[in-house]
Write a protein that holds these residues in place. Structure first.
Motif, short mmCIF file in Angstrom:
data_model
loop_
_atom_site.label_atom_id
_atom_site.label_comp_id
_atom_site.label_asym_id
_atom_site.label_seq_id
_atom_site.Cartn_x
_atom_site.Cartn_y
_atom_site.Cartn_z
N ASP A 1 0.84 -1.23 0.14
CA ASP A 1 0.03 0.12 0.03
C ASP A 1 0.92 1.22 0.15
OD1 ASP A 1 -1.71 2.21 0.39
OD2 ASP A 1 -3.01 0.83 1.89
N ARG A 2 1.18 1.75 -1.18
CA ARG A 2 2.11 2.88 -1.38
C ARG A 2 1.67 4.18 -0.46
NH1 ARG A 2 3.44 3.15 -7.60
NH2 ARG A 2 4.49 4.91 -7.09
N VAL A 3 0.56 4.35 -0.80
CA VAL A 3 -0.34 5.73 -0.08
C VAL A 3 0.08 5.43 1.43
CG1 VAL A 3 -2.26 6.84 0.64
CG2 VAL A 3 -2.07 6.12 -1.74
N ALA A 4 -0.41 4.45 1.99
CA ALA A 4 -0.17 4.16 3.45
C ALA A 4 1.35 4.41 4.08
CB ALA A 4 -0.74 2.96 3.99
N ALA A 5 2.19 3.68 3.06
CA ALA A 5 3.56 3.58 3.32
C ALA A 5 4.20 5.00 3.39
CB ALA A 5 4.27 2.89 2.31
N GLU B 1 6.45 17.90 -2.64
CA GLU B 1 5.20 17.83 -2.86
C GLU B 1 4.80 16.68 -4.05
OE1 GLU B 1 3.09 21.85 -1.85
OE2 GLU B 1 3.59 21.47 -3.88
N ARG B 2 5.91 16.90 -5.22
CA ARG B 2 5.99 15.96 -6.14
C ARG B 2 6.54 14.76 -6.04
NH1 ARG B 2 7.71 20.71 -8.92
NH2 ARG B 2 9.85 20.03 -8.68
N LEU B 3 7.47 14.75 -4.97
CA LEU B 3 8.08 13.47 -4.43
C LEU B 3 6.91 12.61 -4.00
CD1 LEU B 3 10.47 11.49 -3.31
CD2 LEU B 3 10.48 13.08 -1.53
N LEU B 4 6.23 13.26 -3.03
CA LEU B 4 5.13 12.42 -2.17
C LEU B 4 3.94 11.97 -3.16
CD1 LEU B 4 4.73 14.92 0.75
CD2 LEU B 4 5.72 12.61 0.75
N ALA B 5 3.54 12.77 -4.15
CA ALA B 5 2.49 12.57 -5.12
C ALA B 5 3.18 11.44 -5.96
CB ALA B 5 2.28 13.55 -5.75
N LEU B 6 4.35 11.25 -6.28
CA LEU B 6 4.73 10.19 -7.34
C LEU B 6 5.19 9.07 -6.40
CD1 LEU B 6 7.02 12.79 -9.52
CD2 LEU B 6 4.87 11.38 -10.35
N THR B 7 5.65 9.24 -5.19
CA THR B 7 6.10 7.85 -4.56
C THR B 7 4.89 7.20 -4.19
OG1 THR B 7 8.15 9.08 -3.98
CG2 THR B 7 7.54 7.09 -2.69
N SER B 8 3.81 7.91 -3.81
CA SER B 8 2.69 7.19 -3.21
C SER B 8 1.78 6.73 -4.44
CB SER B 8 1.56 8.37 -2.50
OG SER B 8 1.29 9.51 -3.51
N GLY B 9 1.96 6.99 -5.69
CA GLY B 9 1.44 6.46 -6.64
C GLY B 9 0.04 7.15 -7.25
N LEU B 10 -0.01 8.42 -6.52
CA LEU B 10 -1.24 9.33 -6.57
C LEU B 10 -1.09 10.36 -7.84
CD1 LEU B 10 -1.76 10.56 -3.04
CD2 LEU B 10 -3.40 8.76 -4.09
N ALA B 11 0.21 10.37 -8.39
CA ALA B 11 0.38 10.83 -9.54
C ALA B 11 1.26 10.03 -10.57
CB ALA B 11 1.07 12.15 -9.41
N GLU B 12 1.36 10.22 -11.69
CA GLU B 12 2.34 9.61 -12.59
C GLU B 12 3.43 10.58 -13.34
OE1 GLU B 12 2.22 6.47 -13.27
OE2 GLU B 12 0.49 6.10 -11.77
N MET B 13 4.50 10.28 -13.76
CA MET B 13 5.68 10.90 -14.05
C MET B 13 5.14 11.62 -15.32
SD MET B 13 8.31 11.16 -12.60
CE MET B 13 9.43 11.53 -13.74
#
Length: 147
Positions: A63-67, A100-112
């Motif tokens: 669970d990337r978001v939770a992580a 902010e971009r690090l968090l969005a991309l790492t969590s999978g909530l956004a794509e490159m």
């Protein structure tokens, strides 16, 4: 930069973290020219620790978001002075958006492949949620509706 400069800068950063995070920034001006340079160095320290921990957390969690939520909160709890100084003083939009971009991309909530402003917007909404809510499942739709 030589070793003496490295140690002087490290000591200057550590000294700032021993003071009131919300208080005025008093620092060794032989180590840093101005407060912006000091804050960017502190933010670099934060991001180094965060990215290292995120790598470990993602390896152990599906669970990337939770992580990402758990990791950010744990680091903020372990480094309250560092997080406090950044929250009180960091105003550099590029540095803030980088996190902010690090968090969005790492969590999978956004794509490159998404535009950087959209990724930053998603990351900002996610960070606001991390700061305000107890650990809970966060969906992309929920974040976008709040932003």
């Amino acid at each position: 930069m030589g070793w003496n400069d490295f140690y002087r800068r490290r000591d200057a950063l550590d000294a700032v973290l021993r003071r009131d995070p919300a208080g005025p920034l008093e620092f060794d001006r032989t180590a840093f020219e101005n407060a912006d340079d000091l804050l960017l160095a502190l933010h670099h320290r934060w991001l180094q620790q965060l990215t290292g921990r995120l790598g470990v957390a993602l390896a152990d969690n599906d669970d990337r978001v939770a992580a990402v939520q758990t990791t950010w909160r744990a680091l903020a709890a372990e480094q309250p002075a560092l997080r406090g100084v950044l929250d009180a003083h960091l105003r550099d939009p590029e540095a803030v958006e980088r996190e902010e971009r690090l968090l969005a991309l790492t969590s999978g909530l956004a794509e490159m492949s998404e535009p950087a402003p959209e990724v930053s917007r998603i990351g900002a909404a996610f960070l606001a949620l991390i700061r305000s809510e107890p650990a809970a499942r966060t969906s992309r739709n929920r974040l976008l509706s709040r932003a």
